[in-house]
Write an enzyme that holds these catalytic residues in place. Structure first.
Site, PDB file in Angstrom:
ATOM      1  N   PRO A  92      38.893  37.287  36.997  1.00 29.43           N
ATOM      2  CA  PRO A  92      37.467  37.399  36.634  1.00 29.43           C
ATOM      3  C   PRO A  92      37.250  36.901  35.213  1.00 29.43           C
ATOM      4  O   PRO A  92      37.590  37.578  34.244  1.00 29.43           O
ATOM      5  CB  PRO A  92      37.182  38.898  36.764  1.00 29.43           C
ATOM      6  CG  PRO A  92      38.514  39.551  36.607  1.00 29.43           C
ATOM      7  CD  PRO A  92      39.527  38.617  37.145  1.00 29.43           C
ATOM      8  N   ASP A 147      40.564  36.910  30.733  1.00 22.97           N
ATOM      9  CA  ASP A 147      40.683  37.599  32.010  1.00 22.97           C
ATOM     10  C   ASP A 147      40.214  39.037  31.816  1.00 22.97           C
ATOM     11  O   ASP A 147      40.876  39.822  31.135  1.00 22.97           O
ATOM     12  CB  ASP A 147      42.142  37.564  32.470  1.00 22.97           C
ATOM     13  CG  ASP A 147      42.340  38.142  33.867  1.00 22.97           C
ATOM     14  OD1 ASP A 147      41.462  38.892  34.330  1.00 22.97           O
ATOM     15  OD2 ASP A 147      43.390  37.866  34.477  1.00 22.97           O
ATOM     16  N   HIS A 148      39.082  39.375  32.439  1.00 17.14           N
ATOM     17  CA  HIS A 148      38.484  40.689  32.203  1.00 17.14           C
ATOM     18  C   HIS A 148      39.285  41.828  32.834  1.00 17.14           C
ATOM     19  O   HIS A 148      39.027  42.998  32.564  1.00 17.14           O
ATOM     20  CB  HIS A 148      37.045  40.711  32.730  1.00 17.14           C
ATOM     21  CG  HIS A 148      36.096  41.400  31.809  1.00 17.14           C
ATOM     22  ND1 HIS A 148      36.458  42.496  31.039  1.00 17.14           N
ATOM     23  CD2 HIS A 148      34.788  41.166  31.514  1.00 17.14           C
ATOM     24  CE1 HIS A 148      35.412  42.900  30.338  1.00 17.14           C
ATOM     25  NE2 HIS A 148      34.387  42.106  30.607  1.00 17.14           N
ATOM     26  N   ARG A 149      40.268  41.503  33.686  1.00 19.73           N
ATOM     27  CA  ARG A 149      41.159  42.539  34.187  1.00 19.73           C
ATOM     28  C   ARG A 149      42.081  43.042  33.085  1.00 19.73           C
ATOM     29  O   ARG A 149      42.479  44.215  33.073  1.00 19.73           O
ATOM     30  CB  ARG A 149      42.016  42.003  35.342  1.00 19.73           C
ATOM     31  CG  ARG A 149      41.251  41.569  36.577  1.00 19.73           C
ATOM     32  CD  ARG A 149      42.191  40.934  37.572  1.00 19.73           C
ATOM     33  NE  ARG A 149      42.873  39.756  37.025  1.00 19.73           N
ATOM     34  CZ  ARG A 149      43.782  39.030  37.677  1.00 19.73           C
ATOM     35  NH1 ARG A 149      44.102  39.376  38.926  1.00 19.73           N
ATOM     36  NH2 ARG A 149      44.336  37.980  37.125  1.00 19.73           N
TER      37      ARG A 149
END
Length: 469
Positions: free
Chosen positions: A263, A439-441
């Site tokens: 994401p 990467d928003h994770r």
């Protein structure tokens, strides 16, 4: 006694399952030595030279240049001369087990040869008295094989008589060989014939530059770049179709995998880098740094490694299979490089441990090898975070896609002179925009903002490094 050995495409490592055959450097009837480069293949990561695991005479070329072949595919066959009293190998088609002459009585057995890539050659026999073939034997063997396979094999198929490198050149230039008459021996179509068909000018050997001669029969020497005219497409041609292969194919797969797996989120920061440019000018006149090409990219790279020490979440990997977040204790800094073959991202290993001049040298060496097409698979693997300098194209900002497996990528925009507030007054300053995708994770918005702010602070106020390290 002569046996025919088949050379296959070896496993080039890094999980690569196929390669594109770029060019043959030998022709049918050529005598090749052990470890002589016989072809160049383009993997999804690098241009690789393939050595011959045998010494002998080229009997047949089985693959056309430009073809995509899986690992294990037969590429060519080589006629290998074996002493009449030698035992034939169990599998005559296995490229990793060439025939080895038995050791003379009382001598230790020679170690087994292993066929590997150029630069990691096979072991040299321990025997101090290897058998030497006379020049007359080499000549007889070469011509015997040439007579046996016939001139029709020069092109790998029935049709125009043409060597594979010339066929590849004709394919690249859009020349129809079936409509040509060759000027070579027995009607063989030569390189000069192809170039003459395209340009209509004299391209005979006498008219060509010495440094433009083919290196196909000069093993061990890099082939010089030869400039050939590029034909204009016919006016009726409104579409040009190019096979999806090599670096472009791998880049497309990686970008799709990244875009639909991680994401993406992004943020940007515009800063006054005038102090950094002043520092850069001082460094260029520092005798201690003479010979080192310090650039704005070097200073941004150093700022990134320092900022990662304060914001380690951007130097991590999401391991879906293991259900773990991998935090790297080192920085392998990727540098995106636009090359004639497409986008490549070689990485500088342990960049966080390098001094500024060493970092500058590493950046220069990696980008130069990437553009020359000589990056190794190891150079192109293992990166933990990447910098892309879109400013060199006059672009201010963008939203770069993450390199698969990495948590962040930083884009450098163009440096422009703009009105800017400086010491409570309006002044003309050098301004640059930094764009960060993450990467928003793995990375929260606050962590990304802090990292970008740290990089911006270092570039706006280089002296602030003292309080960060």
């Amino acid at each position: 006694m002569t046996t025919i050995q088949t050379v296959t495409l070896p496993d080039l490592g890094e999980g690569l399952t196929e390669s594109d055959l770029v060019e043959w450097t030998v022709a049918v009837g050529d005598t090749v030595e052990l470890n002589q480069v016989v072809a160049e293949v383009e993997t999804a990561k690098a241009l690789v030279q393939l050595p011959s695991p045998y010494a002998g005479v080229v009997a047949e070329l089985l693959v056309e240049p430009g073809a995509t072949v899986p690992v294990g595919t037969a590429l060519l066959t080589i006629a290998v001369e074996v002493p009449a009293d030698a035992t034939a190998p169990a599998d005559a088609t296995a490229p990793t087990s060439p025939a080895v002459e038995p050791a003379a009585e009382g001598e230790p057995a020679a170690p087994e040869r292993t066929a590997v890539l150029v630069g990691y050659g096979p072991l040299v026999e321990g025997s101090s008295r290897p058998r030497r073939r006379s020049k007359s034997e080499d000549w007889t063997a070469a011509h015997a094989v040439a007579d046996e396979v016939g001139l029709a094999l020069a092109g790998g198929r029935i049709g125009p008589k043409v060597l594979p490198p010339v066929r590849k050149l004709a394919h690249d230039l859009g020349v129809d060989l079936n409509k040509m008459e060759g000027s070579g021996k027995d009607g063989m179509i030569t390189r000069e014939d192809v170039l003459r068909a395209v340009s209509g000018v004299d391209v005979s050997p006498a008219a060509r530059r010495p440094d433009a001669l083919s290196a196909a029969h000069r093993p061990g020497l890099a082939r010089p770049v030869e400039t050939v005219p590029t034909p204009s497409p016919p006016e009726s041609a409104r579409e040009v179709r190019t096979p999806i292969a090599g670096v472009r194919k791998q880049t497309a797969a990686a970008m799709v995998a990244s875009a639909f797996t991680a994401p993406h989120a992004s943020t940007s920061l515009t800063i006054d880098v005038t102090p950094t440019l002043d520092l850069l000018d001082e460094l260029k006149h520092d005798r201690a740094l003479e010979g080192h090409r310090i650039s704005i990219l070097t200073l941004v790279a150093k700022a990134v490694t320092i900022a990662l020490g304060r914001n380690p979440s951007l130097n991590a990997h999401w391991d879906e299979a293991a259900g773990e977040i991998v935090q790297f204790g080192y920085v392998n800094l990727g540098i995106a490089a636009a090359t004639p073959r497409g986008l490549l991202v070689p990485s500088i290993k342990d960049a966080d441990r390098l001094r500024l001049p060493d970092l500058a040298d590493a950046i220069g060496a990696l980008t130069e090898s990437a553009r020359a097409g000589t990056s190794t698979p190891a150079d192109l693997a293992g990166g933990t975070i990447t910098i892309t300098n879109i400013g060199v194209f006059g672009v201010d900002t963008g939203t770069p896609i993450l390199v698969p497996g990495q948590a962040a990528i930083l884009a450098m925009g163009a440096i422009r002179r703009r009105p800017w507030e400086f010491q409570d007054q309006l002044a003309l300053r050098s301004v640059m925009t930094l764009s960060l995708s993450f990467d928003h994770r793995l990375v929260d918005g606050a962590e990304a903002a802090r990292f970008l702010a740290d990089v911006g602070t270092i570039l706006a106020r280089p002296g602030s490094v003292v309080s960060m390290v």
